[in-house]
Design an enzyme around this catalytic site. Sequence first.
Site, PDB file in Angstrom:
ATOM      1  N   ARG A 164      73.975  73.639  -1.847  1.00 15.17           N
ATOM      2  CA  ARG A 164      73.855  74.788  -2.748  1.00 15.17           C
ATOM      3  C   ARG A 164      72.651  74.723  -3.685  1.00 15.17           C
ATOM      4  NH1 ARG A 164      79.692  74.883  -5.213  1.00 15.17           N
ATOM      5  NH2 ARG A 164      79.888  72.903  -4.119  1.00 15.17           N
ATOM      6  N   ALA A 222      21.540  67.270 -35.580  1.00 16.50           N
ATOM      7  CA  ALA A 222      22.237  68.314 -34.810  1.00 16.50           C
ATOM      8  C   ALA A 222      21.427  68.695 -33.582  1.00 16.50           C
ATOM      9  CB  ALA A 222      22.479  69.527 -35.690  1.00 16.50           C
ATOM     10  N   ASN A 277      91.532  64.872 -11.528  1.00 16.32           N
ATOM     11  CA  ASN A 277      90.806  63.620 -11.320  1.00 16.32           C
ATOM     12  C   ASN A 277      89.314  63.849 -11.542  1.00 16.32           C
ATOM     13  OD1 ASN A 277      89.873  61.153 -10.280  1.00 16.32           O
ATOM     14  ND2 ASN A 277      89.872  61.952  -8.182  1.00 16.32           N
ATOM     15  N   GLY A 335      91.093  67.460  -7.529  1.00 15.70           N
ATOM     16  CA  GLY A 335      92.284  66.674  -7.218  1.00 15.70           C
ATOM     17  C   GLY A 335      93.183  66.642  -8.443  1.00 15.70           C
ATOM     18  N   ARG A 383      15.327  67.240 -30.871  1.00 15.44           N
ATOM     19  CA  ARG A 383      15.020  68.675 -30.841  1.00 15.44           C
ATOM     20  C   ARG A 383      13.533  68.921 -30.638  1.00 15.44           C
ATOM     21  NH1 ARG A 383      16.890  69.609 -36.561  1.00 15.44           N
ATOM     22  NH2 ARG A 383      18.721  68.332 -36.216  1.00 15.44           N
ATOM     23  N   GLN A 433      75.122  55.290   3.747  1.00 18.61           N
ATOM     24  CA  GLN A 433      76.238  55.995   4.374  1.00 18.61           C
ATOM     25  C   GLN A 433      75.602  56.960   5.374  1.00 18.61           C
ATOM     26  OE1 GLN A 433      78.398  58.948   2.143  1.00 18.61           O
ATOM     27  NE2 GLN A 433      80.249  58.685   3.350  1.00 18.61           N
ATOM     28  N   ASN A 479      30.058  61.226 -20.162  1.00 18.45           N
ATOM     29  CA  ASN A 479      30.513  59.914 -19.701  1.00 18.45           C
ATOM     30  C   ASN A 479      30.442  59.768 -18.190  1.00 18.45           C
ATOM     31  OD1 ASN A 479      32.551  61.863 -19.516  1.00 18.45           O
ATOM     32  ND2 ASN A 479      34.160  60.314 -19.494  1.00 18.45           N
ATOM     33  N   TYR A 480      30.153  60.848 -17.492  1.00 19.58           N
ATOM     34  CA  TYR A 480      30.262  60.832 -16.036  1.00 19.58           C
ATOM     35  C   TYR A 480      28.941  61.249 -15.425  1.00 19.58           C
ATOM     36  CZ  TYR A 480      32.453  61.786 -11.478  1.00 19.58           C
ATOM     37  OH  TYR A 480      32.800  61.779 -10.159  1.00 19.58           O
ATOM     38  N   LYS A 506      39.795  60.957 -24.397  1.00 20.10           N
ATOM     39  CA  LYS A 506      40.314  60.222 -23.236  1.00 20.10           C
ATOM     40  C   LYS A 506      39.744  58.827 -23.296  1.00 20.10           C
ATOM     41  CE  LYS A 506      38.524  59.164 -19.704  1.00 20.10           C
ATOM     42  NZ  LYS A 506      37.645  58.975 -18.545  1.00 20.10           N
TER      43      LYS A 506
HETATM   44  C1  UD1 Z   1      86.354  64.552  -5.508  1.00 21.02           C
HETATM   45  C2  UD1 Z   1      87.773  63.982  -5.581  1.00 21.02           C
HETATM   46  C3  UD1 Z   1      88.639  64.899  -6.449  1.00 21.02           C
HETATM   47  C4  UD1 Z   1      88.016  65.073  -7.824  1.00 21.02           C
HETATM   48  C5  UD1 Z   1      86.568  65.549  -7.711  1.00 21.02           C
HETATM   49  C6  UD1 Z   1      85.913  65.513  -9.059  1.00 21.02           C
HETATM   50  C7  UD1 Z   1      88.073  62.898  -3.420  1.00 21.02           C
HETATM   51  C8  UD1 Z   1      88.728  62.965  -2.108  1.00 21.02           C
HETATM   52  N1  UD1 Z   1      88.311  63.904  -4.255  1.00 21.02           N
HETATM   53  O1  UD1 Z   1      86.428  65.824  -4.921  1.00 21.02           O
HETATM   54  O2  UD1 Z   1      89.947  64.345  -6.583  1.00 21.02           O
HETATM   55  O3  UD1 Z   1      88.785  65.990  -8.584  1.00 21.02           O
HETATM   56  O4  UD1 Z   1      85.831  64.662  -6.831  1.00 21.02           O
HETATM   57  O5  UD1 Z   1      84.641  66.069  -8.974  1.00 21.02           O
HETATM   58  O6  UD1 Z   1      87.402  61.919  -3.728  1.00 21.02           O
HETATM   59  N2  UD1 Z   1      79.902  61.837  -1.542  1.00 21.02           N
HETATM   60  C9  UD1 Z   1      79.218  60.960  -0.738  1.00 21.02           C
HETATM   61  N3  UD1 Z   1      79.596  60.790   0.563  1.00 21.02           N
HETATM   62  C10 UD1 Z   1      80.640  61.458   1.089  1.00 21.02           C
HETATM   63  C11 UD1 Z   1      81.348  62.368   0.278  1.00 21.02           C
HETATM   64  C12 UD1 Z   1      80.960  62.527  -1.039  1.00 21.02           C
HETATM   65  O7  UD1 Z   1      78.273  60.324  -1.183  1.00 21.02           O
HETATM   66  O8  UD1 Z   1      80.919  61.254   2.279  1.00 21.02           O
HETATM   67  C13 UD1 Z   1      79.509  62.018  -2.941  1.00 21.02           C
HETATM   68  C14 UD1 Z   1      79.049  63.430  -3.234  1.00 21.02           C
HETATM   69  O9  UD1 Z   1      77.674  63.573  -3.020  1.00 21.02           O
HETATM   70  C15 UD1 Z   1      79.439  63.593  -4.678  1.00 21.02           C
HETATM   71  C16 UD1 Z   1      80.671  62.741  -4.813  1.00 21.02           C
HETATM   72  O10 UD1 Z   1      80.638  61.819  -3.749  1.00 21.02           O
HETATM   73  O11 UD1 Z   1      78.455  63.075  -5.540  1.00 21.02           O
HETATM   74  C17 UD1 Z   1      81.947  63.555  -4.791  1.00 21.02           C
HETATM   75  O12 UD1 Z   1      82.025  64.275  -3.610  1.00 21.02           O
HETATM   76  P1  UD1 Z   1      82.601  65.746  -3.563  1.00 21.02           P
HETATM   77  O13 UD1 Z   1      82.649  66.195  -2.173  1.00 21.02           O
HETATM   78  O14 UD1 Z   1      81.899  66.577  -4.572  1.00 21.02           O
HETATM   79  O15 UD1 Z   1      84.081  65.499  -4.101  1.00 21.02           O
HETATM   80  P2  UD1 Z   1      85.239  66.540  -4.079  1.00 21.02           P
HETATM   81  O16 UD1 Z   1      85.684  66.717  -2.686  1.00 21.02           O
HETATM   82  O17 UD1 Z   1      84.841  67.721  -4.819  1.00 21.02           O
END
Ligand code: UD1
Length: 478
Positions: free
Chosen positions: A17, A427, A175, A146, A444, A79, A390-391, A355
């Site tokens: 996004r 001057a 969460n 979550g 001058r 990853q 200077n240059y 500079k």
């Molecule tokens: C996650 C939590 C959710 C919480 C929310 C808070 C899980 C399953 N859920 O949701 O409970 O309320 O965050 O924002 O964890 N990322 C990776 N690799 C991956 C997946 C994600 O690096 O495979 C990174 C993303 O780039 C991001 C972060 O982990 O920075 C969180 O991922 P995102 O998909 O935003 O989490 P949610 O599913 O929204």
Amino acid sequence: MTASLAAVVLCAGKGTRMKSEKAKVLHPILGKPLCAYPLMRALELGASPVVSVVGHQAEEVERSIRAHFPTAPLRFALQKEQRGTADAVRSAESALKDFNGRVLILYGDVPLVRSETLAALAAAHEKGGGVLSLVSTVPADPTGYGRVIREMGKVVRIVEHKDATPEQRQVRECNAGIYLVESSFLWKALANIRSSNAQGEFYLTDLVEMAAAQGPVASIEAEFGETAGVNDRVELAARAKELQSRINTWHMRNGVTLADPATTYIEEGVAIGSDTELGPMVTLSGATVVGRNVSIGQGCVVHASSVADGTTVKPYTVLEEARVGERCILGPFSRLRPGTDLAEEVHLGNFVETKKARLGRGSKANHLAYLGDAKIGSKVNVGAGTITCNYDGVSKHVTELGDGVFIGSDTQLVAPVKVGDGAYVGAGTTVTKDVPSGSLAVSRTPQVNLEGWVERKKARMAKSSETGSSKSDKASAG
Ligand code: UD1
Ligand code: MG
């Protein structure tokens, strides 16, 4: 003895996004990439090592993080495919093979989390004695987050929005995605997580139920603003505004006057002494240090520079990698480029550019000058329109002006050249040879006055228009 601490920062996301060629975590917020903030917080807490999990544009992300923290105990884990937050953390296992202790888990796209909050999480974890502790938050709209499920007040699990029952969706406590986990539990538990859920992902949140089966899951609540992430550029701007306000408030409470905090931009890491005043639309960035009783006027931009006590910087002055001594007066509209080094009580006025220029105590260049690659003594007066040439098209050369030198207006100093102590330059002079101390240099051509010249010219013109060439008619019609 406190347990050792490591951190894992999730930076693998693509950030669709953002609609960008650049990885989301590299988008800048107040001069630093988004992911630099959680990394700084982890390092402040003493986490070592700090593992960044990279994926999308892994090389660029790693390079940028290393450049930002050249001396930090960093490690990187890849990853390859984004299969969920549990999979992301699991990618860091081999990077932490030799580590035993607590692992702080943060998201690379959540920049506003405060050190105090993380310290509170550590304290709650210590007190609770469980294997996992978490940060929760209550957003205005919990859709998508979550939910923290409690029984008899105790955290028992987290249910993702998409997997939640209508009843569970009524829960407001969410969460935040910030955890502290014992390594002895973490890696074993991660290996047992399955992807049988609504999103077919490996949920890190499944750890919570496993941890609750072993002991108490401690939690602390943070303000939603602190835990909010960045998904698009509107949220990026919103987080930046919040961070700006937090930094500005901190400086004001420390004794700095901000004429208009809403337009003052100060990056994290800038130091400002008390009784200093900043006008509207001032930018202080990079490793900038501003002393006490300094006044920085409207629209000034100060980057990676130091400005000592009692100095006045008038509006619209730009400093970059410059060092300014005490009680100087700069601007309005001066430009101090890298390598500018001013002693005390130096004055630089409007449209003066410097500079790699060192100016000694009390020296002045008050109007329209270029001083590059210059070593200028104390009490030197540089007249309006003075330029160090200077240059030569190939290399840069140095101009040296001794103490007490007086440079007349519109002088060119063709470097390499030296003007000795106390010498004067008339001057309009083009200085191409060294000027011995105590002497006057003038280059001058002597002035000639041709008396009656204007009258004679007018007469000549009248005569040529009588002979009436159409060419001159055309020319005057122009
Ligand atoms: C996650 C939590 C959710 C919480 C929310 C808070 C899980 C399953 N859920 O949701 O409970 O309320 O965050 O924002 O964890 N990322 C990776 N690799 C991956 C997946 C994600 O690096 O495979 C990174 C993303 O780039 C991001 C972060 O982990 O920075 C969180 O991922 P995102 O998909 O935003 O989490 P949610 O599913 O929204
Ligand atoms: Mg997700």
